[in-house]
Design a protein around this motif. Structure first.
Motif, PDB file in Angstrom:
ATOM      1  N   ALA A 119      32.787 -17.191  14.526  1.00  0.00           N
ATOM      2  CA  ALA A 119      31.709 -17.800  15.316  1.00  0.00           C
ATOM      3  C   ALA A 119      31.276 -19.132  14.715  1.00  0.00           C
ATOM      4  O   ALA A 119      31.299 -20.171  15.381  1.00  0.00           O
ATOM      5  N   THR A 120      30.900 -19.129  13.438  1.00  0.00           N
ATOM      6  CA  THR A 120      30.367 -20.341  12.820  1.00  0.00           C
ATOM      7  C   THR A 120      31.422 -21.400  12.560  1.00  0.00           C
ATOM      8  O   THR A 120      31.080 -22.551  12.297  1.00  0.00           O
ATOM      9  N   TRP A 122      32.938 -22.768  14.678  1.00  0.00           N
ATOM     10  CA  TRP A 122      32.823 -23.689  15.809  1.00  0.00           C
ATOM     11  C   TRP A 122      31.730 -24.727  15.619  1.00  0.00           C
ATOM     12  O   TRP A 122      31.321 -25.402  16.569  1.00  0.00           O
ATOM     13  N   LYS A 129      31.215 -22.157  20.572  1.00  0.00           N
ATOM     14  CA  LYS A 129      30.850 -21.044  19.694  1.00  0.00           C
ATOM     15  C   LYS A 129      30.919 -19.702  20.413  1.00  0.00           C
ATOM     16  O   LYS A 129      31.157 -18.662  19.803  1.00  0.00           O
ATOM     17  N   GLY A 132      33.856 -17.621  19.764  1.00  0.00           N
ATOM     18  CA  GLY A 132      33.787 -16.881  18.504  1.00  0.00           C
ATOM     19  C   GLY A 132      33.176 -15.516  18.704  1.00  0.00           C
ATOM     20  O   GLY A 132      33.677 -14.510  18.190  1.00  0.00           O
ATOM     21  N   TYR A 133      32.095 -15.457  19.475  1.00  0.00           N
ATOM     22  CA  TYR A 133      31.486 -14.165  19.783  1.00  0.00           C
ATOM     23  C   TYR A 133      32.421 -13.308  20.633  1.00  0.00           C
ATOM     24  O   TYR A 133      32.448 -12.078  20.489  1.00  0.00           O
ATOM     25  N   GLY A 424      32.470 -12.612  10.666  1.00  0.00           N
ATOM     26  CA  GLY A 424      31.969 -13.454  11.745  1.00  0.00           C
ATOM     27  C   GLY A 424      30.463 -13.396  11.888  1.00  0.00           C
ATOM     28  O   GLY A 424      29.802 -14.424  12.081  1.00  0.00           O
ATOM     29  N   ASP A 428      27.100 -15.961  10.376  1.00  0.00           N
ATOM     30  CA  ASP A 428      26.191 -16.507  11.377  1.00  0.00           C
ATOM     31  C   ASP A 428      24.742 -16.096  11.128  1.00  0.00           C
ATOM     32  O   ASP A 428      23.809 -16.847  11.427  1.00  0.00           O
ATOM     33  N   TYR A 566      27.206 -18.998  26.471  1.00  0.00           N
ATOM     34  CA  TYR A 566      26.780 -19.763  25.300  1.00  0.00           C
ATOM     35  C   TYR A 566      26.860 -21.257  25.565  1.00  0.00           C
ATOM     36  O   TYR A 566      26.000 -22.028  25.096  1.00  0.00           O
TER      37      TYR A 566
END
Length: 615
Positions: A119-120, A122, A129, A132-133, A424, A428, A566
């Motif tokens: 996630a982070t 990105w 992002k 990523g989730y 992940g 975050d 997002y």
């Protein structure tokens, strides 16, 4: 230890980046500024708190252990046999080079340079992002049912510690009156309309379906009944193994893989040596390698080769990014990508010899053709192969060995998926990082609770639903968005500069062309093919109700929706004009101050020819 501090004296001016040098960058201090309500950092490299692998071999074995999973044994050999034998290797190897390896390399480099989870990572292009989730949620979904396969393997392993394997005969309490001794089956005429691989009345088939699953007591997905207590205990053991392998991060998981990643190779070698000595083994191997070039005229063969190479390497689950994020900054991830992806594909091919030597023996014993006994998935590793083992001298020894192999194949792959989730989210949310052990326990226990649905007497239907929808089209979509985000929004040229900072050389033209054009097109075709080839969900003769398919697509959409949601959230939460918001969304966070100055690198348009030559 070199400490490289990048600072700025005014908001309107930024110190230029120092040129790359060969010195190792162990720590880089990150300065966070705020301008117009938007935070940015002066560096894209994570802070010094990041732990690293104890040894380089820990990382390599972890990647190999994750990529080499059950699919290498129970899916690739059958696909190769079904789709033209040796001819299938042509599209398979082609897709390996134009898409599999480039995507594998891209994820390792992405994780290693940014030293962040799925996630982070990105921060390089904040609007993405959500993908990523998406991959984190998919990895979590896969853990819900993948751990069930490991629990089945553990149950078989415990059941193998007997002088006589329980699936050798029909004299058990779980056998039906229709159970038929395999020794009496000689020739396909006794099987009716079913092939031997699909025949449900052998002791091995009844052990799996009536003793392990008990699914004959369920009427369908609407009739799950209670969980099997034996499988529940096995699942508890699996979850505890995963927890104690992961609770201390890569320092602990990096040691577990010395066993889980190497054991399958030892077992495969033992099974191959035994298999090729059996009567009929060479017929099985000939069928496996038989070259039928006419099969290549079928689009289905190419689609299955593309899908297999993608799932086999494991790109898109966030695992490679998570593992690589714990590497040292200057690690040669290019060499790692070539080595580990090659080992994975060679393992798939090698396992086919161990599988088809035994299938040839089975065909010989029952007087049927190879196609009558060839199958894939659970039917292969929990019915056909165990039955073949039960007929051999020293069957208990070989059964124990075989199920240890399945157990280790599953454990390290499940460890990888859970590490992707943990890394992940802890990257975050700092509160989770401070309480990693507790969060690891909550994650493991959460997968256990959902997995209970898969070990009820109707659990095989829930398992089939999750297996079909949890990581099907959704993971393909996730990797497509990931590839587009890195190649077209962050930019292949900038990504290549990042790699040069780590290793001292830029990726060649071949890799850059694959990242920018070939791999995204490949993924787009596979996504479309995945949607168009979606079939009615069924398990054997049971056809799932319409609502179950809707639930399945709901599961798939629940992960994919993070990408657009997002992106909308990010755009609406940023200050400035429409153009500035777009700029903030697609500009790396450490360059957000440039947006206010109107100097947005992504907005610069170059002629198509120059763009093509400088990808």
């Amino acid at each position: 230890m070199n400490v490289h501090v990048m600072s700025e004296h005014k908001l309107s001016s930024v110190a230029p980046l120092k040129p790359y040098n060969a010195e190792k960058k162990d720590v880089e201090l990150i300065l966070v500024k705020e301008h117009n309500g938007v935070q940015y950092t002066s560096s894209s490299v994570a802070g010094s708190h990041r732990e690293t692998w104890g040894k380089k071999l820990d990382f390599l074995l972890s990647v190999i252990g994750f990529a080499v999973d059950l699919a290498n044994v129970w899916r690739f050999p059958y696909l190769c046999y079904k789709n033209g034998g040796g001819a299938f290797l042509i599209p398979y190897i082609m897709f390996l080079f134009i898409a599999g390896m480039p995507l594998f390399y891209m994820e390792l480099a992405l994780g290693q340079y940014n030293r962040e989870g799925a996630a982070t990572v990105w921060k390089i292009c904040p609007v993405f992002k959500g993908v990523g989730y998406t991959v984190i949620i998919i990895a979590l979904y896969v853990g819900f049912y993948y751990n069930v396969i490991i629990a089945w393997s553990l149950y078989y392993l415990f059941s193998s510690f007997t002088s006589e394997l329980p699936w050798q005969h029909c004299n058990n309490t779980w056998n039906s009156p229709l159970c038929k001794d395999p020794k009496l089956i000689n020739g396909s005429s006794l099987l009716g309309n079913a092939s031997y691989a699909k025949y449900k009345r052998t002791p091995a088939a009844e052990f799996y379906e009536r003793e392990v699953l008990h699914f004959h007591e369920s009427q369908g997905i609407h009739d799950l009944k209670e969980p099997r207590w034996q499988l529940t205990l096995c699942l508890v053991v699996v979850v505890f193994i995963l927890y104690f392998s992961l609770w201390k991060g890569v320092k602990s998981s990096g040691k577990v893989v010395y066993i889980t990643a190497t054991m399958p190779y030892i077992v495969l070698l033992v099974l191959l040596i035994r298999g090729i000595t059996l009567p009929g083994a060479l017929n099985g191997i000939r069928a496996y390698l038989h070259i039928d070039l006419k099969k290549l005229n079928s689009p289905e063969v190419w689609i299955e080769a593309a899908t297999q190479i993608f799932y086999s390497l494991g790109a898109g689950f966030g695992v490679l990014i998570a593992f690589a994020s714990y590497n040292k900054f200057e690690n040669n991830c290019y060499r790692d990508a070539i080595l580990t992806s090659t080992i994975n594909c060679v393992t798939s091919f090698f396992s086919g010899f161990a599988i088809f030597s035994v299938l040839g023996y089975m065909a010989h014993e029952h007087g049927v053709s190879i196609k009558e006994v060839a199958t894939e998935g659970a039917g292969l590793v929990f019915i056909i192969y165990p039955e073949a083992i039960s007929t051999l001298p020293g069957s208990t020894f070989f059964a124990i060995f075989f199920f240890i192999m399945l157990l280790t194949l599953g454990i390290d792959s499940s460890m990888g998926g859970m590490e992707a989730v943990i890394t992940g989210l802890t990257d975050d949310f700092k509160i989770l990082r401070r309480n990693r052990k507790l969060f690891t326990f909550v994650t493991a226990f959460g997968t256990f609770l959902v997995a209970l649905l898969c070990i009820t007497k109707g659990g095989i239907y829930v398992f089939t639903l999750l297996d079909t929808y949890a990581a099907g089209t959704s993971i393909l979509f996730g990797v497509l968005v990931e590839a587009v985000g890195v190649s077209w929004f962050y930019g292949v040229d900038r990504f290549s500069e990042d790699i040069e900072r780590m290793m001292g050389f830029k990726p060649g033209l071949y890799w850059r062309l694959c990242w920018k054009f070939v791999s995204p097109v490949f993924l787009l075709v596979v996504v479309i093919a995945s949607i168009l080839t979606t079939r009615e969900l069924k398990y054997d003769n049971y056809i799932f109700p319409y609502w179950a398919n809707l639930v399945g697509w709901g599961i798939a959409m629940s992960s994919m929706m993070f990408v657009p949601l997002y992106a909308i959230y990010k755009f609406l939460s940023l200050p400035g004009t429409f153009k500035q918001r777009i700029a903030y969304c697609i500009t790396p966070e450490h360059e957000h101050h440039l947006v206010a100055e109107g100097n947005v690198r992504q907005f610069k348009v170059r002629p198509a020819l120059i763009a093509l030559l400088t990808v």
